[in-house]
Design a protein around this motif. Structure first.
Motif, PDB file in Angstrom:
ATOM      1  N   GLY A  79      79.141  58.285  73.459  1.00 23.16           N
ATOM      2  CA  GLY A  79      78.414  57.289  74.240  1.00 23.16           C
ATOM      3  C   GLY A  79      77.558  56.377  73.375  1.00 23.16           C
ATOM      4  N   ALA A  80      76.944  56.954  72.345  1.00 22.79           N
ATOM      5  CA  ALA A  80      76.112  56.138  71.459  1.00 22.79           C
ATOM      6  C   ALA A  80      76.951  55.142  70.662  1.00 22.79           C
ATOM      7  CB  ALA A  80      75.318  57.039  70.521  1.00 22.79           C
ATOM      8  N   VAL A  81      78.084  55.601  70.131  1.00 20.12           N
ATOM      9  CA  VAL A  81      78.947  54.709  69.355  1.00 20.12           C
ATOM     10  C   VAL A  81      79.548  53.627  70.245  1.00 20.12           C
ATOM     11  CG1 VAL A  81      81.052  54.591  67.980  1.00 20.12           C
ATOM     12  CG2 VAL A  81      79.433  56.470  67.627  1.00 20.12           C
ATOM     13  N   LEU A  82      79.974  54.004  71.441  1.00 21.59           N
ATOM     14  CA  LEU A  82      80.578  53.025  72.348  1.00 21.59           C
ATOM     15  C   LEU A  82      79.555  51.981  72.791  1.00 21.59           C
ATOM     16  CD1 LEU A  82      83.300  52.455  73.668  1.00 21.59           C
ATOM     17  CD2 LEU A  82      82.519  53.747  75.662  1.00 21.59           C
ATOM     18  N   HIS A  83      78.328  52.409  73.026  1.00 21.02           N
ATOM     19  CA  HIS A  83      77.277  51.448  73.392  1.00 21.02           C
ATOM     20  C   HIS A  83      77.015  50.472  72.253  1.00 21.02           C
ATOM     21  CE1 HIS A  83      73.626  49.887  75.234  1.00 21.02           C
ATOM     22  NE2 HIS A  83      72.992  50.103  74.085  1.00 21.02           N
ATOM     23  N   ALA A  84      77.036  50.956  71.012  1.00 21.03           N
ATOM     24  CA  ALA A  84      76.816  50.066  69.869  1.00 21.03           C
ATOM     25  C   ALA A  84      77.967  49.073  69.711  1.00 21.03           C
ATOM     26  CB  ALA A  84      76.649  50.887  68.601  1.00 21.03           C
ATOM     27  N   LEU A  85      79.201  49.490  69.997  1.00 18.38           N
ATOM     28  CA  LEU A  85      80.345  48.591  69.853  1.00 18.38           C
ATOM     29  C   LEU A  85      80.366  47.528  70.940  1.00 18.38           C
ATOM     30  CD1 LEU A  85      83.192  51.091  68.915  1.00 18.38           C
ATOM     31  CD2 LEU A  85      81.802  49.683  67.391  1.00 18.38           C
ATOM     32  N   ARG A  86      79.877  47.843  72.116  1.00 18.51           N
ATOM     33  CA  ARG A  86      79.894  46.886  73.222  1.00 18.51           C
ATOM     34  C   ARG A  86      78.654  46.003  73.255  1.00 18.51           C
ATOM     35  NH1 ARG A  86      82.100  50.918  78.061  1.00 18.51           N
ATOM     36  NH2 ARG A  86      84.293  50.937  77.398  1.00 18.51           N
ATOM     37  N   ASP A  87      77.652  46.367  72.514  1.00 15.78           N
ATOM     38  CA  ASP A  87      76.421  45.579  72.502  1.00 15.78           C
ATOM     39  C   ASP A  87      76.619  44.340  71.637  1.00 15.78           C
ATOM     40  OD1 ASP A  87      73.889  44.689  72.835  1.00 15.78           O
ATOM     41  OD2 ASP A  87      72.897  46.352  71.826  1.00 15.78           O
ATOM     42  N   GLU A  88      76.174  43.195  72.133  1.00 18.65           N
ATOM     43  CA  GLU A  88      76.343  41.938  71.408  1.00 18.65           C
ATOM     44  C   GLU A  88      75.188  41.643  70.462  1.00 18.65           C
ATOM     45  OE1 GLU A  88      79.000  40.264  71.418  1.00 18.65           O
ATOM     46  OE2 GLU A  88      80.031  41.310  73.043  1.00 18.65           O
ATOM     47  N   ARG A  89      74.119  42.391  70.555  1.00 19.83           N
ATOM     48  CA  ARG A  89      72.965  42.123  69.697  1.00 19.83           C
ATOM     49  C   ARG A  89      73.208  42.633  68.285  1.00 19.83           C
ATOM     50  NH1 ARG A  89      68.510  45.090  73.251  1.00 19.83           N
ATOM     51  NH2 ARG A  89      70.228  46.605  73.158  1.00 19.83           N
TER      52      ARG A  89
END
Length: 315
Positions: free
Chosen positions: A121-131
């Motif tokens: 979940g942490a890695v996927l959130h980082a990949l989908r985050d545009e910031r």
């Protein structure tokens, strides 16, 4: 000068050779995109889905090689936290045995699933985050410890209620790797949808424009089978390279089990492409052969022999 009563004949179609060349190019491109689309779909809809990822990794908690690798890593980490001195060498083996015993419990399976879910979940959130990334991707292991504590308490483990549950941030992805992985994720996410559609459209168009559609269908089947075989070969080659690059050969059995679990769907897809392509090619070939047998080409009539010259002489 042409007669006024002559009517223009039907428009001529493009030459058969040009149509076959165009069909061959379209079919070849479709067969190339088919395995690429399968890979993109596997990455976007398989690896990028947390539920599927956790379900895939859950059975590995019972794998002996994975349990041994986890026990070594956790045991070495605990021993490193001990104060240096003569007691470290004495306590170290007991710590390793305790961790190995823990990996055989239901609490370890709970921790394994919770840890995989948190990390994914942490890695996927980082990949989908545009910031822009502000630092490494981290995961808090406190919820994992809380679930393990709850499981140990349910198993009536002594002193389980005294296990502290503190916020523990663990880095799982360096900050410098996030931008490249984020671009790759977006490319695969788009390719997972458009590559299969493009491959199907190109294959249908290539068969439609061919001068001999059955021959084009046979070529499409053979090309699809070849693409599936190449995909299976790429998975096997990736496995070899992954295991060869590991710094510790002792962890190769665990890495092989994880790699095989993650790529099981991709291997199945490659064999499906191979089987489907061969089935289509064989069916098309048999149909062509049956049609040619049922309707043989008309024989060329043999010209009648010229009559022999008459032997009578006119008077």
């Amino acid at each position: 000068m042409p007669r006024s009563d002559e009517r223009p004949g039907p428009q001529r179609t493009p030459p058969a050779r040009l149509r076959d060349a165009l069909s061959a190019a379209l079919v070849a491109l479709a067969c190339l995109l088919a395995p690429l689309g399968a890979f993109a779909a596997w990455a976007a809809y398989g690896l990028a889905d947390t539920g599927r990822y956790v379900s895939t990794m859950a059975p590995l908690a019972a794998d002996p090689a994975v349990r041994e690798a986890v026990a070594d890593a956790v045991g070495d980490g605990v021993v490193r936290e001990l104060d240096p001195g003569p007691m470290r060498g004495t306590i170290g083996p007991f710590v390793q045995d305790a961790v190995r015993s823990f990996t055989r419990t239901e609490a370890f399976r709970t921790a394994w699933e919770a840890g995989n879910r948190a990390v994914h979940g942490a890695v996927l959130h980082a990949l989908r985050d545009e910031r822009p990334p502000r630092g490494p991707v981290t995961v808090d292991l406190a919820p994992v410890v809380a679930q393990v504590k709850q499981q140990l308490a349910a198993d009536h483990m002594p002193f389980a209620h005294r296990i502290p549950v503190r916020r523990t941030e663990v880095a799982v992805l360096p900050a410098e790797d996030v931008p490249g992985l984020r671009k790759g994720y977006h490319v695969l996410d788009a390719a997972a949808l458009w590559l299969p559609l493009a491959a199907a459209a190109l294959a249908v168009t290539g068969i439609a424009v061919a001068a001999c559609r059955r021959r084009a269908l046979t070529a499409t089947g053979l090309g699809t089978a070849l693409g599936g075989a190449l995909l299976a070969l790429a998975v096997a080659l990736g496995r070899h390279l992954t295991l060869t690059d590991l710094p510790d050969p002792a962890h190769r059995p665990a890495a092989a089990a994880i790699y095989d679990a993650l790529t099981a769907t991709l291997r199945t897809t490659s064999w499906l492409l191979l089987a489907l392509g061969l089935t289509v090619a064989l069916a098309s070939w048999l149909t062509t052969r049956r049609t040619s047998t049922a309707h043989p080409a008309p024989a060329t009539p043999t010209p009648a022999p010229a009559p022999a010259p008459s032997s009578r002489t006119s008077v």
